[in-house]
Write an enzyme that holds these catalytic residues in place. Structure first.
Site, short mmCIF file in Angstrom:
data_model
loop_
_atom_site.label_atom_id
_atom_site.label_comp_id
_atom_site.label_asym_id
_atom_site.label_seq_id
_atom_site.Cartn_x
_atom_site.Cartn_y
_atom_site.Cartn_z
N SER A 1 0.81 -1.13 -0.19
CA SER A 1 0.10 0.01 0.21
C SER A 1 0.93 1.23 0.02
O SER A 1 2.06 1.38 0.07
CB SER A 1 -0.88 0.26 1.28
N ASP B 1 -0.82 -1.43 -4.60
CA ASP B 1 -2.31 -1.48 -4.12
C ASP B 1 -2.82 0.03 -3.80
O ASP B 1 -2.37 0.91 -3.12
CB ASP B 1 -2.29 -2.43 -2.95
N HIS B 2 -4.02 0.32 -4.34
CA HIS B 2 -4.54 1.46 -4.02
C HIS B 2 -3.76 2.78 -4.11
O HIS B 2 -3.64 3.61 -3.06
CB HIS B 2 -5.48 1.43 -2.68
N ASP C 1 -6.45 4.29 -8.17
CA ASP C 1 -7.68 4.03 -7.51
C ASP C 1 -8.28 5.52 -7.31
O ASP C 1 -8.02 6.24 -6.49
CB ASP C 1 -7.68 3.61 -6.21
N GLU D 1 -10.14 0.84 -10.56
CA GLU D 1 -11.43 0.05 -9.95
C GLU D 1 -12.32 1.16 -10.51
O GLU D 1 -12.63 2.23 -10.43
CB GLU D 1 -11.02 0.19 -8.44
N GLY E 1 -11.10 -4.66 5.35
CA GLY E 1 -11.14 -4.75 6.60
C GLY E 1 -11.52 -6.24 7.16
O GLY E 1 -11.76 -6.98 6.30
N ALA F 1 -11.31 -9.20 0.01
CA ALA F 1 -11.59 -10.63 -0.41
C ALA F 1 -11.03 -11.65 0.74
O ALA F 1 -11.04 -12.56 0.38
CB ALA F 1 -10.98 -11.11 -1.50
N THR G 1 -5.97 -8.83 5.27
CA THR G 1 -6.54 -9.08 6.51
C THR G 1 -6.30 -10.36 7.13
O THR G 1 -5.90 -10.81 8.40
CB THR G 1 -8.18 -8.75 6.62
#
Length: 311
Positions: A49, A88-89, A110, A140, A185, A216, A260
């Protein structure tokens, strides 16, 4: 082998399986994930991230991005499974550029919280820059509820399949994350998980590119129970059941983001070890206990998503 993420996902799309993409913040998680992928002979996508990049660089995002590239490439160049590194993001231009300059395999832009036309415009700009550097791009459409690192949203907005077709054609994006009802989350659902499989099927039919499932993690109850037995407070944690993830793969998902699950497994192993070994203060020992459970989660994901043996 250090490869472009697009190469891993196009193969997965053609052969109808998914590759889990595992988030890391440090060396320990990377080692555990790599060991699991090697044991399962699976392709591997490592993700970081924006927050992880800043953390690894001790506040310097360019150093942080280079740190992850050098760490992943050092090991990737010495093994015979394909390994990619993905941002990511990516919500901030400077982080995306830092990842591209450092040599990431792919980046995510994103802009999903913005109006469609603005998302399309920003994504198109990043695709142009990234492709010129040989880096593939994820975007996205729709929006996931929940909290994860720098991603915060109060509610979900499901993807419009017709918009997805236009978006892919006009931006040239390499893979797409459509919002179909998951969330970020550890507390994804108040009741049973409800994913829009028909919407996912339509997006795949219209776009014909690899698709990504965010939010996911399955939040495996055995690791939640272990973490809580040794002091964690995760009451109400609930993820996406494995049977629903398998259904998503059947309908066209080829990249399944996983963060997560790794964190919960790690903290479960760490808490258990520290409780049972109160005199231990060697970080290699207590971090090793967490790494062991992360590896278990990794191997399980690679197996049921169909990536095992695909290297």
């Amino acid at each position: 082998m250090y490869v472009n993420t697009k190469d891993i996902l196009e193969k997965a799309s053609k052969e109808y399986y998914a590759v889990p993409a595992f988030n890391i913040n440090n060396m320990e998680f990377f080692h555990a994930i790599l060991d699991g992928a090697l044991e399962k002979r699976a392709p591997l996508i490592i993700e970081t991230s924006e927050g992880a990049i800043k953390y690894a660089g001790n506040g310097d995002i360019f150093k942080g991005a280079r740190y992850f590239v050098e760490l992943v490439r050092l090991f990737a160049d010495s093994v015979d499974i394909p390994i990619a590194l993905h941002l990511d993001h990516g919500k901030h231009f400077e982080y995306i550029i830092a990842a591209i300059k450092a040599g990431y395999s792919s980046v995510m832009i994103d802009a999903s919280e913005k109006p469609f036309e603005e998302n399309l415009k920003e994504t198109k700009e990043i695709v142009k820059i990234a492709h010129a550097a040989g880096v593939s791009v994820e975007a996205e459409l729709g929006q996931l509820a929940g909290v994860e690192d720098n991603v915060v949203a109060a509610e979900s907005v499901l993807v419009d399949p017709e918009q997805a077709k236009i978006f892919v054609e006009e931006t040239g994006v390499d893979f797409l994350a459509p919002a179909i009802g998951t969330s970020h989350g550890a507390f994804k659902f108040k009741g049973e998980a409800k994913l829009d499989f028909e919407r996912l099927k339509k997006v795949k039919e219209l776009t014909k590119i690899p698709l990504v499932l965010h939010g996911a993690s399955s939040v495996l109850p055995e690791y939640v129970a272990m973490a809580e037995e040794y002091g964690a407070d995760l009451g109400g944690a609930k993820g996406v059941p494995e049977d629903q993830l398998k259904k998503c793969v059947e309908l066209g998902i080829n990249k399944v983001n996983t963060d997560t699950d790794l964190r919960i497994a790690f903290i479960a192993g760490l808490r258990k070890f520290l409780k049972e070994n109160p005199k231990e203060f060697d970080p290699r020992h207590y971090l090793g206990a967490g790494k062991k459970l992360v590896k278990e989660v990794v191997m399980n994901r690679l197996e049921f998503l169909g990536a095992a043996g695909k290297a």
